[in-house]
Each structure stands twice: as structure tokens, then as C-alpha cells.
Design an enzyme around this catalytic site. Structure first.
Site, PDB file in Angstrom:
ATOM      1  N   SER A  99     -30.736 -13.555 -16.633  1.00 13.98           N
ATOM      2  CA  SER A  99     -29.690 -13.727 -15.626  1.00 13.98           C
ATOM      3  C   SER A  99     -28.328 -13.777 -16.317  1.00 13.98           C
ATOM      4  O   SER A  99     -28.238 -13.790 -17.548  1.00 13.98           O
ATOM      5  CB  SER A  99     -29.942 -15.007 -14.841  1.00 13.98           C
ATOM      6  OG  SER A  99     -29.826 -16.109 -15.708  1.00 13.98           O
ATOM      7  N   TYR A 100     -27.292 -13.868 -15.520  1.00 17.61           N
ATOM      8  CA  TYR A 100     -25.933 -13.856 -16.060  1.00 17.61           C
ATOM      9  C   TYR A 100     -25.747 -14.990 -17.070  1.00 17.61           C
ATOM     10  O   TYR A 100     -26.017 -16.149 -16.760  1.00 17.61           O
ATOM     11  CB  TYR A 100     -24.934 -14.000 -14.908  1.00 17.61           C
ATOM     12  CG  TYR A 100     -23.525 -13.685 -15.328  1.00 17.61           C
ATOM     13  CD1 TYR A 100     -23.210 -12.449 -15.858  1.00 17.61           C
ATOM     14  CD2 TYR A 100     -22.509 -14.634 -15.209  1.00 17.61           C
ATOM     15  CE1 TYR A 100     -21.929 -12.154 -16.268  1.00 17.61           C
ATOM     16  CE2 TYR A 100     -21.220 -14.339 -15.602  1.00 17.61           C
ATOM     17  CZ  TYR A 100     -20.931 -13.099 -16.130  1.00 17.61           C
ATOM     18  OH  TYR A 100     -19.668 -12.824 -16.534  1.00 17.61           O
ATOM     19  N   PRO A 101     -25.306 -14.663 -18.288  1.00 11.67           N
ATOM     20  CA  PRO A 101     -25.305 -15.686 -19.336  1.00 11.67           C
ATOM     21  C   PRO A 101     -24.065 -16.573 -19.377  1.00 11.67           C
ATOM     22  O   PRO A 101     -23.906 -17.356 -20.291  1.00 11.67           O
ATOM     23  CB  PRO A 101     -25.416 -14.860 -20.619  1.00 11.67           C
ATOM     24  CG  PRO A 101     -24.756 -13.569 -20.286  1.00 11.67           C
ATOM     25  CD  PRO A 101     -24.961 -13.334 -18.808  1.00 11.67           C
TER      26      PRO A 101
END
Lengths: 252, 662
Positions: free
Chosen positions: B329-331
Site C-alpha cells: 500500500s501507499y508507503p
């Protein structure tokens, strides 16, 4: 005449509060310069406050006032007990739980106008009011963080953690000095909370071990008071003394 | 209807096009070799209905803020003019073909849909795209897709639930960009103009200033002086040992240690005099070691520097790539709690095929699954970092990506399993007037520790039986002596923690600032060396280093002395320490000694600015107010710095040229 008899009444009053008797001459001197004098209870309170702020070695107490036994500071004596209640004044206080250097760093941070709570560097309010408790930021990792919602850990309130051990230099009315070691934690004892010149009555039965008076709540009644000049000198010189003790450059 | 979709980077455009088109899209090249235009049909549902879609992307920001050319010279007009000089937004030179592509595509479209990352920067990039598109067509309907990973169902859902761009976030970023430009340029020129003439090494260096860089450097210098000025002091303690059933039980003193030998001797003698110790408490109770919280960006960077042998910057880059490929997922997230509605079991299930942790994941699916702990942070934009699909190590490009991916998965699985469980025994004794304590732990169930290899929990020996009220004569009691040791230099994890706690940079930019002060040669990193002859390492309970030091086992130690044994084993393992260069020290000391209320080397000014950005995002203040206030503050600091320039120069002479006479 009136003042002398009042002084005697005040002396009785102090005595009944468990305090050693100041001399009548000293009491007269400590009475307010008013005619008529205020009521007795107010006078007793006034004189008591004066006594708490006085240097008791300075011909304040009656010669019969209890003082330490002559050999109190003798390290050869394994254990002895005080036989009478003794009024003493605080000359010095040291927190043995903290290293000197740790205390130096704290003082320097405050001087720079900073303090830390945990990892956060806090700017101290510039108006000189220090409401900021000394935040002993707990070494919280993420694990702990849910357990301490405020983000502030450690010593709430007084700023002196529970397991601290202090050593005092205490002086009786004859000028005898002895170390007082906190055998059991006494809440009022702490740097910044116990004043220099503050009076303590060390009760009969208090233990003296190897020349050190062992302090515990049951034998140590803190009466309050301070000697302003001593207090100021102590605080002003504290950083320098700490640095000298650890051999650091005192100019920095 | 024709819709133009624009993502922040090519990989996202490709993935989104793939999902929306069901794999049936035409690919056209643009003028830029990285940028493709994907054309396909898609039904946006009630919003726009059936549309012909062109999906393309930018490469991050396409515009930049610049001063007019008359401000090119570093001396004239003088740098302080930059605080209120005009500024222009222009298309960056290397992005003109990208902007042109958008402008052209917009001409054929009736609507524009922004697919930039859902964070502040992404919102601003979205705004830049709008402006570029409007040049081609200013009657466009504009919408934005809200998404935090590129898993198919998530993307399809985002496409059907479009929202508006958030102007507040756009404004906050635009304020930040303008402040960074003005303040950075003004002080960088100030430093260079005034210090380069001092000659020597200064003549050839880039002397840059950044409002995050300097406080970051400040932390490093601060710690350097704490290490350098440190004075070791001896302390004493009392240790009591009792042997029972063949086990040596060590009792520690409740006073821990005192910095006065005579006092310890007095107390010790009274223990011996008492002869018998008295058991005042025996307690056996279950204990746990908590599974970790869901993963945030800051935590990921810290862990990477400790356990994955890479810098925060490298970890971020690897994570970014993993995200672009759809593996995680978006880090960039501050959130450490999963939304209750998220189907985490599904995500766990996807890991069951893995040959490293598949079995563990299957165990969770088969009934071991636990809803993760809920942290206190929620940025309302992104979930905690978690794996989206399983990636075998052969599909990942390099070792950094492999390590980061493995960490993200293991962390996620650990979050979804049970706490480790053990049994703790506590025994208190009163020996004379002194209290002593013994503590033992047996680990019963490892649970999450089986998959989360970065943490250890070692049990101690089983304590023999003691009974409440029992009296015994301790086998041995003696005085021990130790010495305080200096704190360690900062590790990258420490530095990130300090920046985080003091509001320097955002989770996404911290690593860049840390890199920057290295590039500028303000700090250097050296491998941590193990220290010898240290009996005890507990310098100062307030020390910021505590949390970061020791790494392994430290968390256990702070929770219940459980991992105490392990936490002693510090250092080694490739952890780097940050030490300032002479230049770094000179700059920070110089500004600190100027003695105005807020040195540039301290975090306070920047923190204020960061809080103001947040206020803009939340609508509590406006961009213009923030700009005016912050510029005023820094302008004041600028003039004060100019007035006290000789202080800064003296610091340079002292530290760089080792010349105390100046």
C-alpha cells in the site's frame, strides 16, 4: 515590661508546639514593634515564622535547647540513637540517585530556555514561571505509547521520582554538622522543594549509623522555613559546584 | 464523453489503466519517453457514464517557483530582498513536454480526473495538472480519485466514487514551497556570501541553508557536544544473591545505584547487621510482549535503519517502488490503526502461498487471526503500510526491495497475530531496611514472534520457590561499582525520532533532509563501534538516545525489564552513527551563540511553520496569513544574523580553522 511577659508567653506557646525555646531576648527582638501587640496566637505565629527563617546557631535558642551528642559524626560508631528531639537547619542537599553530570545537563538546558519531555525539545515560557514539570520522559517505544496517553511519562507532581535518595547536611543550634541520609523516602525532601535553611526536628530515637543520621518519615518532621541569603547563594553556585565536583570546565 | 485521467507517475497510470480497461487499452507514446497515453473505454457509473478515457501521468511536480531573472546574482539585489521579491510559477524546463501532453489531451476532453497520490504533495501536483490542462481547455469538469493502493477492487471503487481536489491542502503546499524558496535562498546566499571569503575549505563548499536541514543538523551537533562534554562518574550498588534449588537468584536494589560510596556502605552494613532477609512479596502472573502496532512511514524508516541495513532514504525509495508495482500500500502514512471495515483476512490469505511465511499466514487464516491493535494516529488519508499481494523474491528488482517487502509483510502478519505470552515471577525482599527485587520470565507462547524476526524475547531462568513472609539468610551480598558512560552518537533511527517528535519535516521528507546534511558535508556517518569495559549503560533516563539504542530487545526492556539481558547487547550490526563535521559544528554553534531567542539550529521556528501548514489544511488559517507571519519571523532572524555576523565568523574560525584567537 509588657514585652518581656509577652515574650515568655510566646516561649510557652512555642514550647507547647514541640519547638525548642528561643531565648527571651531573641523573642523580644522578634516581636513586632507595635503597641499594643497583636493577640498571642498571632504573635506566636509571627515568632515561629521568624525562627524558621533564622540561623539557629546565632544565639537564638536557649542554652538548654537539645543538640546533637558530641560524637555524632564519629564513623567508628556502628549505631546509636538520638536521645532527644533536635531542631536542625538544612545547609546542603544532594540527590545521590542522579549523577552530577546529569544535573549539570538539566541546569544548562534550563538556562538555554529548553527542556525535553521524552524526545521533544520544549521551549520554556520566558516569563520565568516554571509550571513545566521536569518531565522524566519515559523511554517509551511504540509498545508503550498506548499505555501513556499524555505522552508524558514518569514523575507526576513534585518532579522527584519515588525511589530517589537524598543526602542532607544538617546543623544543630551549637553548629554541629552531620550528614542526614534518606533511609526511607520523605516526600518533602527534594532539590527545589526543600529549602536551604529549612528547619527539621529530628525525633528522639532516630538512628545514627557510622556518623550518618538516617532519616525516615517517622523520625523526621519538616517544619518549613528558609534562609533567603543561603538559599540564593546555594542556587547561584550550584552549577559551578556540580561542575567542579566532576572536574568539568566551569567557564563553559 | 471523453475523460482525461492523469496520475502522479507512469507506473500508477499503467496500473490504473490496466484495471479500468480490463487489460484492453491502446498505448500511445508521448513526447516524453517515460510517459505513455493509454486509451480505453470505461463506465464511471452515475457520475459520467460511459466514457472514452485517456490515462496518462506526470513525473511528480511539473511546475516550480522561481525568482525573476534580475535576482539571479547572489549579491545584488541583497539576499534579504528575496523575502518579498516577486515570484513566478513556471513549468520546469525538463517537464515542458509533459505539460504539453496534458494541454493537448485536454483539448479533446470534457472532463479531467486526477489520480495523483492522496497526500498534500499529491494534491498540489493535482492542482498543477489542472492548470496545465486548463490551458488547453478551460471548460473541463474536474474530479479526483481517492485511493491508497493500486489493488484492482480498490481502484475500481475509487473510480466510481470521485471527489473534489482539496484546495486547502493545495494552499498549504504552495505556502510551504514559497517559504522554502524565499528562506532557503536568502539564507543560503547569506551564508555563502559571508563565509566563503574566509577561504580555506569554505571557499569550495556549497553552504546551503534549509529550514529543516538546520534543525536536523542541530540535533546531531547537540548530541555531539553531549558526548564530548560528558564526565564519567562512579556509582555504587548492592547486589544480593541467593542460591536455592541449584539456581542463583539475583536480587537488585530498589535504590538501583547511588553516587556516593560512603552512603552505600552505611546502608550495606545495615543489611548485613539484619542478617536475615524477609520475603515481602511473591507474585506470579501472566505477562505478554505486545505485537507491534500497524506500520507507519516513520516506524518503517527507523526499523529499516536498525534491522534492514539501509538508510531511511533507501528504504523509502524501495517502498515507493514496491507501491508503484502494486505489492504494498501507499508507503507515506502516519496512520497506525486499520479501519475496522478493511478485509485484513483477505490480505493475510494472499500471503499463505509464500514459502517463507506462508505457513504462518495460513495459521492465521485457519483461526489464529486477531484484529490488529489500534494506535492513536490517523492521517485520514492512508491506511498503515501493508502488503497488497504476495511477491516472490524473484519478481523484486533488488535486495533493498526484497528486504523492505519482507519487513512489511512480516510486520503485517505480526499485527494480525496474538501477543507473545509468558509467565512472570516477582519476588521482593526486605533485607534490613533495604528493598530488593528479583524478576523472572518464562516465555510460553511465541505467537507473533515466530514471524516477526526483528524482535526477541528471551526468558530468564525459572525462579525457585519463595514463600510470602519467609525469612532466609542471603547466600551473598556485596557492593558493586560502576561508572556512567557518555550517551552514544545519534543513529539514523534516533535522528528520525527526534525529527518526528519535534515536527521537523514530514514523514515523507525526513529521510531527504538527513541525506541532505550528509551531501553538504555537515555531518558524516561512521559505523558504531562497540564500547568496551562498560559495566552499565544507563546514562540518563531522559536521554533521547535511550529509545533508539540497543535496538534488539529494547522494547521488552522498557516494558518490564523482560528483555534486560538482551538490551545490553548494543551496537554492531552495521548501525551508523552521525557525527558533525567541523563545518556542521561551526554553523550550529555560530547561530546558537548569536543568542537570539530562536536559533536557526533549534527546531522551534520550523515546528511552528509545520503547525501552520496543518492549520491551513484544516481551514483554521489561510495561506496568505501563514506566508506573512513566517516570512516576518525569518526576516527578523535574517537581520539579527547580519548584525551578529562576526559571531558566526568567529565560530567558523574556531572550529574550522582551529583558531581560537579570532
Amino acid at each position: 515590661m509588657n514585652r518581656l511577659s509577652k515574650a515568655a508567653e510566646v516561649q510557652n506557646g512555642l514550647h507547647s508546639q514541640g519547638l525548642p525555646s528561643p531565648t527571651l531576648a531573641w523573642i523580644q527582638n522578634a516581636l513586632p514593634n507595635r503597641d499594643p501587640l497583636p493577640p498571642l496566637l498571632a504573635l506566636i505565629a509571627t515568632v515561629k515564622a521568624r525562627l524558621m527563617a533564622a540561623d539557629i546557631t546565632n544565639a537564638v535558642l536557649d542554652s538548654s535547647a537539645p543538640s546533637f551528642p558530641a560524637n555524632i559524626a564519629n564513623p567508628e560508631v556502628k549505631e546509636t540513637k538520638l536521645e532527644r528531639d533536635v531542631l536542625v537547619q538544612v545547609l546542603d542537599i544532594d540527590n545521590l540517585t542522579k549523577s552530577k553530570w546529569e544535573q549539570v545537563e538539566e541546569l544548562e538546558a534550563i538556562a538555554r530556555g529548553e527542556q525535553t519531555t521524552g524526545r521533544e525539545m520544549i521551549r520554556l515560557p520566558t516569563n520565568g514561571e516554571e509550571e513545566e514539570e521536569l518531565g522524566y520522559g519515559s523511554l517509551a517505544t511504540q509498545n508503550l505509547s498506548t499505555a501513556r496517553p499524555g505522552g508524558r511519562g514518569g514523575a507526576a507532581g513534585s518532579g522527584t521520582p519515588k525511589n530517589s535518595t537524598h543526602r542532607l547536611v544538617l546543623q544543630d543550634c551549637k553548629g554541629n554538622k552531620v550528614y542526614g541520609l534518606e533511609l526511607k523516602r520523605i516526600d518533602k525532601i527534594g532539590i527545589g522543594t526543600l529549602n536551604i535553611g529549612e528547619k527539621i526536628i529530628v525525633k528522639k530515637g532516630a538512628i545514627v549509623a557510622r556518623g550518618v543520621l538516617l532519616l525516615e518519615p517517622s523520625t523526621c518532621v519538616i517544619m518549613g522555613g528558609k534562609i533567603d541569603a543561603w538559599q540564593k547563594a546555594w542556587f547561584d553556585g550550584r552549577l559551578t559546584r556540580l561542575k567542579e565536583t566532576v572536574g568539568a570546565d566551569i567557564r563553559g | 464523453m471523453r475523460v482525461l485521467c492523469v496520475a502522479e507517475k507512469p507506473s500508477i497510470a499503467k496500473a490504473v489503466a490496466q484495471h479500468l480497461s480490463g487489460g484492453r487499452s491502446q498505448t500511445h507514446n508521448s513526447r516524453n519517453k517515460y510517459i505513455k497515453n493509454y486509451v480505453f473505454d470505461y463506465d464511471f457509473g452515475q457520475e459520467w457514464g460511459n466514457c472514452t478515457v485517456t490515462m496518462t501521468s506526470v513525473l511528480g511536480h511539473i511546475t516550480e517557483l522561481v525568482f525573476p531573472s534580475e535576482y539571479k546574482d547572489w549579491r545584488h539585489p541583497p539576499p534579504e530582498r528575496l523575502f518579498d521579491a516577486p515570484v513566478n510559477t513556471v513549468i520546469s524546463e525538463d517537464k515542458t513536454d509533459i505539460a504539453n501532453n496534458i494541454e493537448q489531451q485536454a483539448r479533446y476532453a470534457q472532463a479531467l480526473c486526477i489520480w495523483t497520490d492522496c497526500d498534500r504533495e499529491g494534491e498540489h501536483i493535482g492542482h498543477e495538472i489542472c492548470e496545465a490542462a486548463k490551458k488547453g481547455n478551460n471548460r473541463l469538469q474536474i474530479k479526483r480519485a481517492k485511493f491508497s493502493n493500486i489493488e484492482r477492487a480498490h481502484i475500481l471503487n475509487a473510480a466510481r466514487n470521485l471527489i473534489m481536489l482539496d484546495d486547502k491542502q493545495v494552499n498549504a503546499v504552495s505556502a510551504r514551497i514559497e517559504l522554502d524558496l524565499r528562506i532557503g535562498f536568502a539564507f543560503t546566499r547569506f551564508l555563502s556570501n559571508n563565509l566563503k571569503p574566509l577561504g580555506g575549505p569554505l571557499a569550495n563548499l556549497v553552504l546551503s541553508y534549509g529550514s529543516c536541514q538546520f534543525p536536523t543538523l542541530g540535533f546531531v551537533v547537540d548530541r555531539y557536544f553531549r558526548v564530548k562534554n560528558f564526565r564519567p562518574e562512579p556509582f555504587w550498588s548492592i547486589k544480593v544473591m541467593h542460591r536455592r534449588d541449584g539456581i542463583d537468584v539475583n536480587f537488585t536494589w530498589s535504590r538501583h545505584r547511588l553516587f556516593d560510596r560512603a552512603s552505600v556502605i552505611v546502608l550495606y552494613e545495615r543489611c548485613l547487621l539484619a542478617k536475615m532477609a524477609h520475603v515481602t512479596k511473591v507474585q506470579e502472573k501472566p505477562t505478554k510482549k505486545w505485537r507491534p502496532l500497524p506500520l507507519t512511514t516513520v516506524e518503517m524508516q527507523k526499523m529499516a535503519t536498525r534491522f534492514l541495513r539501509m538508510s531511511g532514504q533507501q528504504a523509502m525509495e524501495a517502498a515507493e517502488k514496491l507501491y508503484n508495482k502494486g505489492f504494498i500500500s501507499y508507503p507515506r502514512t502516519e496512520t497506525d490503526r486499520f479501519d475496522i471495515g478493511m478485509n485484513l483476512r483477505d490480505l493475510v490469505q494472499k500471503q499463505a502461498v509464500d514459502n517463507r511465511w506462508g505457513q504462518f499466514a495460513q495459521g492465521l487464516v485457519d483461526g489464529g487471526f486477531q484484529q490488529p491493535r489500534q494506535g492513536r494516529h490517523d492521517d485520514k488519508a492512508h491506511p498503515p503500510i501493508h502488503p497488497i499481494i504476495n511477491a516472490t523474491s524473484s519478481v523484486l528488482d533488488n535486495d533493498y526491495e526484497r528486504r523492505v517487502y519482507e519487513f512489511v509483510v512480516r510486520r503485517f502478519l505480526a499485527c494480525c497475530s496474538e501477543d507473545a505470552k509468558g509467565m512472570a515471577t516477582d519476588i521482593d525482599i526486605l533485607y534490613g531496611e533495604e528493598l530488593f527485587h528479583a524478576h523472572g520470565v518464562i516465555v510460553l507462547e511465541r505467537n507473533y514472534l515466530d514471524v516477526y524476526v526483528y524482535e526477541k524475547w528471551t526468558g530468564t531462568a525459572i525462579l525457585p520457590k519463595f514463600s510470602m513472609g519467609e525469612r532466609f539468610e542471603p547466600f551473598e551480598a556485596h557492593i558493586t561499582e560502576g561508572k556512567t558512560v557518555a550517551p552514544s552518537y545519534l543513529t539514523e533511527a534516533d535522528l528520525i525520532s527526534l525529527m518526528d517528535a519535534n515536527g521537523i519535516g514530514t514523514d515523507a521528507t525526513m529521510a531527504e533532509h538527513i541525506q541532505k546534511i550528509q551531501d553538504r558535508e555537515y555531518v558524516a556517518t561512521v559505523p558504531r563501534t562497540r564500547r568496551q569495559g562498560v559495566e552499565e549503560e544507563e546514562f540518563d533516563e531522559q536521554s533521547p538516545a535511550q529509545g533508539g539504542r540497543g535496538g534488539r530487545g529494547n522494547r521488552g526492556a522498557s516494558r518490564g525489564r523482560v528483555g534486560a539481558v538482551v538490551s545490553r547487547a548494543r551496537g554492531g550490526g552495521g548501525v551508523m552513527e552521525f557525527i558533525p563535521t567541523r563545518l556542521g559544528v561551526a554553523l550550529i554553534e555560530g547561530f546558537d551563540r548569536m543568542n537570539f531567542e530562536t536559533s536557526l539550529g533549534k527546531p522551534f521556528l520550523r515546528k511552528e511553520m509545520e503547525l501552520k501548514m496543518k492549520a491551513v489544511c484544516e481551514g483554521r488559517t489561510s495561506r496568505q496569513v501563514v506566508l506573512n507571519e513566517s516570512i516576518d519571523q525569518y526576516r527578523q532572524v535574517y537581520f539579527q544574523s547580519q548584525e551578529k555576523l562576526n559571531v558566526l565568523k568567529a565560530a567558523c574560525r574556531e572550529y574550522i580553522f582551529q583558531n581560537n584567537g579570532g
